[in-house]
Design a protein around this motif. Structure first.
Motif, PDB file in Angstrom:
ATOM      1  N   GLU A   1       0.817  -1.213   0.000  1.00 27.15           N
ATOM      2  CA  GLU A   1       0.000   0.000   0.000  1.00 27.15           C
ATOM      3  C   GLU A   1       0.850   1.262   0.000  1.00 27.15           C
ATOM      4  N   GLY A   2       2.169   1.114   0.112  1.00 27.83           N
ATOM      5  CA  GLY A   2       3.039   2.277   0.273  1.00 27.83           C
ATOM      6  C   GLY A   2       3.054   3.236  -0.899  1.00 27.83           C
ATOM      7  N   SER A   3       3.024   2.711  -2.117  1.00 31.14           N
ATOM      8  CA  SER A   3       3.019   3.592  -3.288  1.00 31.14           C
ATOM      9  C   SER A   3       1.758   4.440  -3.312  1.00 31.14           C
ATOM     10  N   LYS A   4       0.630   3.806  -3.058  1.00 35.29           N
ATOM     11  CA  LYS A   4      -0.648   4.525  -3.051  1.00 35.29           C
ATOM     12  C   LYS A   4      -0.693   5.531  -1.912  1.00 35.29           C
ATOM     13  N   ASN A   5      -0.234   5.118  -0.739  1.00 29.55           N
ATOM     14  CA  ASN A   5      -0.307   5.982   0.422  1.00 29.55           C
ATOM     15  C   ASN A   5       0.602   7.193   0.270  1.00 29.55           C
TER      16      ASN A   5
END
Length: 270
Positions: free
Chosen positions: A144-148
């Motif tokens: 989820e890091g890229s989106k977050n």
């Protein structure tokens, strides 16, 4: 002892035995009823627990819910859903398109080496910068890091273009950029820690609220789709006038200041 007394004693004994059996039968009945009741409660509790677990498992995640949520456009954006992010002086005739994924280690290498040069060029009006954010690394490892991080960049852009540029540089910096296998940007607390190094974002209550509330999560997904629809297959990718800006003799983005200046000067003349 007379026969009469003997019969009376036997009758009394039989009556006591009958009463004792009745009392025991009642106890046994109550015990059975309690066992059934407890078992029923246990079954219902288990069923309820399973039902709750199933309900929770079927409940959409925050990112799944964000797909259908209303898009809030960050300030300083253009176009449908605010996915056109162009930074720089309006008088600049050319635009450098930069395609990046926040978790991308090669993007971090590029930004650490060339990012400051890009910022100086944009500030000087040499060209404008168009940013297109990707989240494909999340897709490859269920992260989820890229989106977050992209959502947090939207929150920074909502503050100002300068805050966006400084925050992007901080995310890619050697001090804060994690290994690709470490989904550190999925943590709001870490994104806020990084923001503490940016003057415009440090102790900025509105920015903090937008990061923690996921205000720009739907926007991040729309931006990611813009990348997916672009035909670009990897990051970092640079383009000007629809043509890739690459290091001399390579099909890859320039990774040093010298390579970058040469490639951009050639693209500006073209």
């Amino acid at each position: 002892m007379s026969a009469r007394n003997s019969r009376a004693n036997k009758a009394a004994a039989r009556e006591r035995l009958r009463l004792e059996r009745e009392r025991q039968a009642k106890k046994d009945k109550i015990r059975r009823q309690l066992v059934v009741a407890v078992s029923t409660v246990a079954v219902l509790a288990a069923a309820g627990g399973i039902g709750y677990a199933v309900m929770q498992a079927n409940k959409p995640t925050a990112w799944e819910a964000a797909k259908d949520a209303k898009v809030v456009k960050p300030k300083n954006t253009q176009g449908e859903n605010g996915t056109t992010v162009v930074i720089g002086k309006p008088a600049a005739k050319k635009t450098l398109e930069v395609y990046e994924d926040s978790r991308c280690p090669i993007c971090a290498t590029f930004e650490q080496a060339v990012g400051e040069t890009v910022k100086k060029d944009v500030d000087a009006g040499k060209y404008k910068l168009k940013y297109i954010g990707a989240t494909f690394i999340d897709n490859s490892d269920n992260g989820e890091g890229s989106k977050n991080a992209l959502s947090a960049l939207g929150a920074a852009l909502d503050v100002s273009p300068e805050a966006f540029m400084d925050y992007k540089a901080a995310l890619y910096s050697a001090n804060f950029h994690p290994k690709e296998s470490d989904d550190k940007f999925a943590e709001d607390a870490y994104l806020l820690e990084v923001a503490g190094s940016v003057d415009a974002l440090k102790n900025n209550a509105e920015f903090k609220k937008n990061v923690e509330n996921g205000t720009f999560d739907p926007w991040a997904l729309k931006m990611s789709k813009t990348f997916d629809d672009s035909g670009v297959s990897g990051t970092p990718t640079l383009k000007m006038d629809g043509k890739k800006v690459v290091a001399e003799g390579s099909d890859n983005a320039p990774m040093t200041v010298e390579q970058f200046n040469a490639a951009v000067d050639k693209a500006l003349k073209g």
